[in-house]
Design a protein around this motif. Structure first.
Motif, PDB file in Angstrom:
ATOM      1  N   MET A  75     -27.340 -14.904  -4.859  1.00 20.48           N
ATOM      2  CA  MET A  75     -26.475 -13.742  -5.040  1.00 20.48           C
ATOM      3  C   MET A  75     -27.241 -12.467  -5.402  1.00 20.48           C
ATOM      4  O   MET A  75     -26.786 -11.362  -5.099  1.00 20.48           O
ATOM      5  CB  MET A  75     -25.439 -14.027  -6.133  1.00 20.48           C
ATOM      6  N   PHE A  76     -28.390 -12.603  -6.049  1.00 16.46           N
ATOM      7  CA  PHE A  76     -29.090 -11.399  -6.519  1.00 16.46           C
ATOM      8  C   PHE A  76     -30.562 -11.371  -6.102  1.00 16.46           C
ATOM      9  O   PHE A  76     -30.992 -10.492  -5.348  1.00 16.46           O
ATOM     10  CB  PHE A  76     -28.989 -11.291  -8.044  1.00 16.46           C
ATOM     11  N   GLY A  77     -31.326 -12.337  -6.581  1.00 17.18           N
ATOM     12  CA  GLY A  77     -32.765 -12.313  -6.323  1.00 17.18           C
ATOM     13  C   GLY A  77     -33.109 -12.345  -4.854  1.00 17.18           C
ATOM     14  O   GLY A  77     -34.022 -11.634  -4.397  1.00 17.18           O
ATOM     15  N   GLY A  78     -32.392 -13.158  -4.088  1.00 23.24           N
ATOM     16  CA  GLY A  78     -32.659 -13.234  -2.661  1.00 23.24           C
ATOM     17  C   GLY A  78     -32.353 -11.936  -1.945  1.00 23.24           C
ATOM     18  O   GLY A  78     -33.015 -11.586  -0.959  1.00 23.24           O
ATOM     19  N   CYS A  79     -31.340 -11.219  -2.433  1.00 23.45           N
ATOM     20  CA  CYS A  79     -31.024  -9.914  -1.829  1.00 23.45           C
ATOM     21  C   CYS A  79     -32.176  -8.934  -2.038  1.00 23.45           C
ATOM     22  O   CYS A  79     -32.533  -8.179  -1.123  1.00 23.45           O
ATOM     23  CB  CYS A  79     -29.736  -9.359  -2.428  1.00 23.45           C
ATOM     24  N   ILE A  80     -32.761  -8.953  -3.240  1.00 21.21           N
ATOM     25  CA  ILE A  80     -33.913  -8.085  -3.487  1.00 21.21           C
ATOM     26  C   ILE A  80     -35.081  -8.511  -2.606  1.00 21.21           C
ATOM     27  O   ILE A  80     -35.767  -7.668  -2.004  1.00 21.21           O
ATOM     28  CB  ILE A  80     -34.308  -8.113  -4.970  1.00 21.21           C
ATOM     29  N   ASN A  81     -35.321  -9.822  -2.525  1.00 20.42           N
ATOM     30  CA  ASN A  81     -36.449 -10.289  -1.727  1.00 20.42           C
ATOM     31  C   ASN A  81     -36.267  -9.976  -0.245  1.00 20.42           C
ATOM     32  O   ASN A  81     -37.226  -9.612   0.440  1.00 20.42           O
ATOM     33  CB  ASN A  81     -36.656 -11.788  -1.932  1.00 20.42           C
ATOM     34  N   HIS A  82     -35.050 -10.145   0.255  1.00 19.21           N
ATOM     35  CA  HIS A  82     -34.817  -9.787   1.659  1.00 19.21           C
ATOM     36  C   HIS A  82     -35.035  -8.293   1.851  1.00 19.21           C
ATOM     37  O   HIS A  82     -35.637  -7.858   2.845  1.00 19.21           O
ATOM     38  CB  HIS A  82     -33.408 -10.187   2.086  1.00 19.21           C
ATOM     39  N   SER A  83     -34.577  -7.502   0.909  1.00 21.41           N
ATOM     40  CA  SER A  83     -34.807  -6.071   0.989  1.00 21.41           C
ATOM     41  C   SER A  83     -36.300  -5.755   0.954  1.00 21.41           C
ATOM     42  O   SER A  83     -36.775  -4.849   1.653  1.00 21.41           O
ATOM     43  CB  SER A  83     -34.091  -5.358  -0.164  1.00 21.41           C
ATOM     44  N   LEU A  84     -37.071  -6.518   0.183  1.00 18.74           N
ATOM     45  CA  LEU A  84     -38.515  -6.309   0.137  1.00 18.74           C
ATOM     46  C   LEU A  84     -39.165  -6.648   1.481  1.00 18.74           C
ATOM     47  O   LEU A  84     -40.144  -6.005   1.879  1.00 18.74           O
ATOM     48  CB  LEU A  84     -39.148  -7.145  -0.980  1.00 18.74           C
ATOM     49  N   THR A  85     -38.646  -7.657   2.190  1.00 16.18           N
ATOM     50  CA  THR A  85     -39.193  -7.937   3.519  1.00 16.18           C
ATOM     51  C   THR A  85     -38.965  -6.748   4.445  1.00 16.18           C
ATOM     52  O   THR A  85     -39.795  -6.469   5.331  1.00 16.18           O
ATOM     53  CB  THR A  85     -38.584  -9.200   4.149  1.00 16.18           C
ATOM     54  N   LEU A  86     -37.874  -6.043   4.247  1.00 14.64           N
ATOM     55  CA  LEU A  86     -37.592  -4.867   5.076  1.00 14.64           C
ATOM     56  C   LEU A  86     -38.399  -3.656   4.608  1.00 14.64           C
ATOM     57  O   LEU A  86     -38.722  -2.780   5.413  1.00 14.64           O
ATOM     58  CB  LEU A  86     -36.093  -4.588   5.079  1.00 14.64           C
ATOM     59  N   ALA A  87     -38.737  -3.626   3.322  1.00 14.20           N
ATOM     60  CA  ALA A  87     -39.697  -2.620   2.856  1.00 14.20           C
ATOM     61  C   ALA A  87     -41.059  -2.881   3.488  1.00 14.20           C
ATOM     62  O   ALA A  87     -41.747  -1.947   3.929  1.00 14.20           O
ATOM     63  CB  ALA A  87     -39.796  -2.657   1.334  1.00 14.20           C
ATOM     64  N   ILE A  88     -41.446  -4.157   3.550  1.00 14.13           N
ATOM     65  CA  ILE A  88     -42.706  -4.531   4.200  1.00 14.13           C
ATOM     66  C   ILE A  88     -42.669  -4.133   5.673  1.00 14.13           C
ATOM     67  O   ILE A  88     -43.688  -3.702   6.239  1.00 14.13           O
ATOM     68  CB  ILE A  88     -42.967  -6.039   4.029  1.00 14.13           C
ATOM     69  N   HIS A  89     -41.504  -4.252   6.291  1.00  8.31           N
ATOM     70  CA  HIS A  89     -41.342  -3.792   7.673  1.00  8.31           C
ATOM     71  C   HIS A  89     -41.661  -2.302   7.772  1.00  8.31           C
ATOM     72  O   HIS A  89     -42.411  -1.865   8.651  1.00  8.31           O
ATOM     73  CB  HIS A  89     -39.917  -4.089   8.144  1.00  8.31           C
TER      74      HIS A  89
END
Length: 322
Positions: A75-89
C-alpha cells in the motif's frame, strides 16, 4: 476461466518508428519546445527525499508482524519504490544533472536504486536506449514480450498471472532477447546494493529488507500503478503503438503517463512533459489516450483481442534473426 486471445502473432509493420518524424514536425512548428530540454534541478531533491523516506520506513517496520509488513509494502512502500523506478527512468535520460555530467547521473541512479532492494538502474539504462532508438525492434527492444510469453499467457487467468510476474519477465527477458556483456557500472550497482541491503539487515533485521523487496515486486506486478506498463505501448487500437495517460497517477510517477510526449522528446524531464502538450496541442489532443490505468489492466485481462501479442514489431538490419 474465459476465452483465449484471438491474436496469434504480433502486429508486424515495415515503417520506421514514428517518433523521430513527429519530433521534426513538432519542432518545425513549435521551436519553443527546445526551451524545455535540459536537467530538472528539483529531481535530485525529490528523489533524495523518497530514498530517505524509505530508510525511515525500514526503521518503523522493523517490529511489524509479517501480514502488516506485507500490507504496508503493497500500500505504501511499494508505491514509493515503483515511483523510484520511474525516477531512474528519468535519470537514465540524464535529466538529473544534464548530458555533460552523464557519470553523475549514473551514480545518482545507483543511489535512487537503494530502496528497491535489487540492482536495477545501470542495466535499465543500457536497455532503455534501445527501446527509444529501436521501438518495437525485433531482437532489440526488450520491452516487447517474447513469443513464449504470448503463447503461454493467453487466457484471463493466465494474463493475471503474467501481470503478477511482470518484474520477473522484465528481469529475465533481456537475457533471452538481447543479452549484453555485464559492465563495470553494473558491478558497482550490484556491490552498492548488496552493501546497503546488508547494512539494513545489520541495523534492523530481516523485516525491513523484506519490506523493501516485497514492495518492489508487488507494486511492479498486479497494482494500479503498474497499469502504465500496459498502457504505454500495447495496441488497444490497430496501428497505434504509443499512448498517453493524463490522469492523477502522473503526480506520483514523474508524469510517465505523458508517454507520447516522452517518446517524442526523451530529453525533456517528466516534470515538463505537460508543457509539451500545452505548447503543441494539435499534435496530442486528438490522439487516442487512456484515462485510467486500472481500466487498462481490466481490459487487458478480459478483452479477447488483447494480450502479450498486442504489440507492434518491426525489423532492423542489425537485429538478430531467429
Amino acid at each position: 476461466m474465459g476465452n483465449t486471445v484471438t491474436r496469434d502473432d504480433f502486429e508486424w509493420v515495415y515503417t520506421e518508428q514514428p517518433h523521430c518524424s513527429r519530433r521534426k514536425q513538432i519542432l518545425a512548428k513549435h521551436p519553443e519546445i527546445k526551451s524545455l530540454m535540459g536537467p530538472d534541478p528539483q529531481l535530485k531533491w525529490v528523489v533524495t527525499a523518497m530514498v530517505l523516506t524509505q530508510v525511515l520506513c525500514c526503521f518503523l517496520v522493523r517490529d511489524l508482524s509479517w501480514k502488516w509488513l506485507i500490507f504496508w509494502a503493497y500500500m505504501f512502500g511499494g508505491c514509493i519504490n515503483h515511483s523510484l523506478t520511474l525516477a531512474i527512468h528519468d535519470i537514465s535520460h540524464n535529466v538529473a544533472f544534464g548530458n555533460k555530467d552523464a557519470m553523475l547521473n549514473r551514480l545518482f541512479g545507483i543511489f535512487a536504486n537503494l530502496p528497491i532492494g535489487v540492482p536495477y538502474s545501470i542495466s535499465f539504462k543500457k536497455y532503455h536506449v534501445d527501446h527509444h532508438r529501436y521501438l518495437g525492434g525485433h531482437g532489440l527492444d526488450v520491452d516487447v514480450p517474447t513469443r513464449l510469453e504470448a503463447r503461454l499467457f493467453s487466457s484471463p487467468a493466465r494474463k493475471i498471472l503474467w501481470l503478477f510476474l511482470q518484474p520477473l519477465f522484465y528481469a529475465l527477458r533481456p537475457l533471452v532477447v538481447n543479452p549484453k556483456p555485464v559492465g563495470r557500472l553494473e558491478l558497482l550497482n550490484l556491490m552498492v546494493q548488496l552493501a546497503f541491503d546488508a547494512f539494513i539487515v545489520y541495523l534492523w533485521g530481516l523485516r525491513p529488507l523484506v519490506y523493501l523487496i516485497a514492495g518492489s515486486l508487488l507494486c511492479m506486478g498486479l497494482h494500479p500503478i503498474s497499469g502504465h506498463f500496459i498502457a504505454e505501448h500495447y495496441m488497444y487500437l490497430s496501428g497505434m503503438e504509443t499512448y498517453s495517460y493524463y490522469g492523477p497517477l502522473n503526480y506520483i510517477t514523474f508524469n510517465v503517463g505523458y508517454h507520447m510526449e516522452h517518446h517524442d522528446f526523451p530529453s525533456i524531464p517528466g516534470s515538463r512533459l505537460p508543457q509539451v502538450k500545452k505548447m503543441a496541442p494539435e499534435f496530442y489532443d486528438d490522439l487516442p489516450q487512456h484515462d485510467s490505468w486500472i481500466r487498462v489492466l481490466w481490459d487487458f485481462v478480459f478483452c479477447d483481442s488483447l494480450g502479450p501479442y498486442s504489440r507492434i514489431k518491426r525489423t532492423f538490419p542489425l537485429a538478430k534473426q531467429d
